[in-house]
Design an enzyme around this catalytic site. Structure first.
Site, PDB file in Angstrom:
ATOM      1  N   GLU A 104       0.844  -1.192   0.000  1.00 16.23           N
ATOM      2  CA  GLU A 104       0.000   0.000   0.000  1.00 16.23           C
ATOM      3  C   GLU A 104       0.880   1.243   0.000  1.00 16.23           C
ATOM      4  OE1 GLU A 104      -3.944  -1.450   2.498  1.00 16.23           O
ATOM      5  OE2 GLU A 104      -2.375  -0.361   3.553  1.00 16.23           O
ATOM      6  N   CYS A 105       0.724   2.077  -0.997  1.00 19.74           N
ATOM      7  CA  CYS A 105       1.408   3.380  -1.094  1.00 19.74           C
ATOM      8  C   CYS A 105       2.924   3.204  -0.983  1.00 19.74           C
ATOM      9  CB  CYS A 105       0.860   4.343  -0.049  1.00 19.74           C
ATOM     10  SG  CYS A 105       1.207   6.081  -0.431  1.00 19.74           S
TER      11      CYS A 105
END
Length: 436
Positions: free
Chosen positions: A315-316
């Site tokens: 994530e990210c």
């Protein structure tokens, strides 16, 4: 567990400092404090935990839904829950502070900047109180904390100006030692730059702890008749956990522990990838540790394991490190894990900030085809993807990777700019896939 919400008249009014001082004041008065945060933030909760000694609960209606917010609230422990709001009290269409207060049926303690006013502080608070009725929000603005207020005549003037149905809960004096340093993505983390205890106690001493405790009210519990806790699975989940991978919700780790075996490792320190069935790379600050990540060897091993079929969910910041390269804001290019066909570049300004909704175009790690996943994005990087890149999601709301899509997928792995909460169901999908 009784609680109340600390809302602000705007962003930057000092909600975090007021929340930390409130937690300290209540703790000094003998109460066990459970901190929480309205909105999807990771950084403010790290400061909450440093002061209260308990992980801060994430309360976001967009990410979790109303029952999910209530479940997460009631999984907390303590005598009083102190919920820090997001932005101004009424700001935000996906999950404002006012919406969270209404869903939990908790009163609001309003933080008002009193540095240059007395009667105007009362007028501002009264406006926020009556505005709830104007827009049909069933919330109670119970009183104020006067931020950056001096004692003596200044404090007395604010007290005298408040109408009878707005309580005065104390003030936060203008103390330079209470300012928390900022960088891109917000404040520095609580374990990096904790608020000095002496300055915090000085602010806590000017708050009226017993009045704050008395205003706290009980929140309704969720409707558990429509919620069934899934069974454990025979799986080992390895979670990256260090200064580069520090943006994960406590509820996510709780869910992994409840349903599987949770392992942690540090790519920055060069830890080997554990013997596991899947790897979770949460967000954080890989750009600040790009040298260490490039030289440590863990990412190279992770890239090899992913090419052999190990599922990796990033994530990210996790997406950034799964990519081929990461170019920092000063122009230095660093080799990353090479799992995904993308090259990531940091910028001086943020590239996306919003609640997001994604629709799966095919079956992937976190969703079946056609399912919708809700999350949050906030990043200063952009990703240039290869012509052969495959996306797992169309963006219904938000920017994603290229404005129309999110979720780069390769092998059995997935990298996305969206942070999701376990109440979204995304992690349940991961675990069910490992169990099948």
């Amino acid at each position: 567990m009784n609680g109340f919400v600390i809302g602000g008249v705007s962003s930057g009014v000092g909600k975090t400092v007021a929340t930390l001082a409130t937690c300290q004041a209540l703790a000094d008065a003998g109460y066990a404090v459970q901190p929480a945060k309205a909105g999807p933030d990771f950084i403010d909760p790290s400061h909450h935990e440093a002061v209260a000694g308990r992980p801060s609960r994430t309360l976001d209606l967009w990410l979790c839904g109303e029952d999910g917010v209530r479940r997460n609230y009631h999984r907390g422990e303590g005598d009083i829950c102190v919920v820090e709001g997001v932005m101004g009290l009424y700001d935000g269409d996906g999950s404002s502070t006012a919406m969270v207060a209404e869903a939990l049926d908790l009163p609001v303690v309003l933080v008002v900047d009193a540095s240059a006013g007395m009667e105007s502080v009362a007028a501002t608070a009264l406006g926020f109180q009556t505005y709830a009725d104007e827009i049909g929000r069933d919330i109670e603005v119970a009183g104020i904390v006067a931020q950056r207020a001096h004692g003596g005549r200044h404090e007395q003037g604010i007290r005298d100006a408040l109408p009878d149905d707005l309580e005065y809960f104390g003030r936060i004096p203008p103390t330079p030692g209470l300012e928390i340093p900022e960088r891109h993505l917000g404040l520095e983390m609580g374990d990096e730059t904790p608020v000095p205890l002496e300055a915090l106690r000085e602010a806590a001493d000017t708050l009226e702890a017993e009045r704050l405790a008395a205003v706290a009210s009980e929140s309704p519990k969720p409707d558990e008749s429509v919620h069934t806790e899934p069974d454990p699975v025979d799986a080992r989940i390895a979670v990256a956990s260090d200064a580069a991978f520090c943006f994960r919700y406590p509820a996510t780790l709780e869910r992994f522990r409840e349903r599987a075996t949770l392992l942690t490792f540090s790519p920055v320190a060069g830890d080997p990838v554990p013997d596991c069935d899947a790897v979770y790379l949460p967000g954080g600050y890989p750009e600040l540790h790009a040298d260490a990540l490039e030289s440590a060897g863990t990412l190279a091993e992770l890239g090899q394991r992913a090419s052999d079929g190990l599922p990796v969910l990033g994530e990210c910041g996790g997406l950034m490190t799964m990519s081929q390269s990461l170019t920092t804001a000063d122009g230095e290019c660093h080799e990353m894990a090479g799992i995904l066909p993308a090259d990531v570049t940091m910028h001086d300004r943020y590239q996306a900030l919003d609640h997001v909704e994604l629709e799966a175009t095919d079956s992937t790690l976190t969703a079946a085809s056609g399912e919708h996943v809700r999350g949050h994005e906030f990043h200063y990087s952009s990703a240039e993807v290869g012509s052969d890149a495959r996306f797992a999601f169309d963006t219904v709301r938000g920017d994603g990777i290229d404005g129309d899509h999110d979720g780069l997928t390769e092998y059995a792995s997935l990298g996305t700019y969206a942070h999701v909460h376990p109440e979204s169901g995304a992690f349940e999908t991961v675990l069910e896939r490992l169990d099948s």
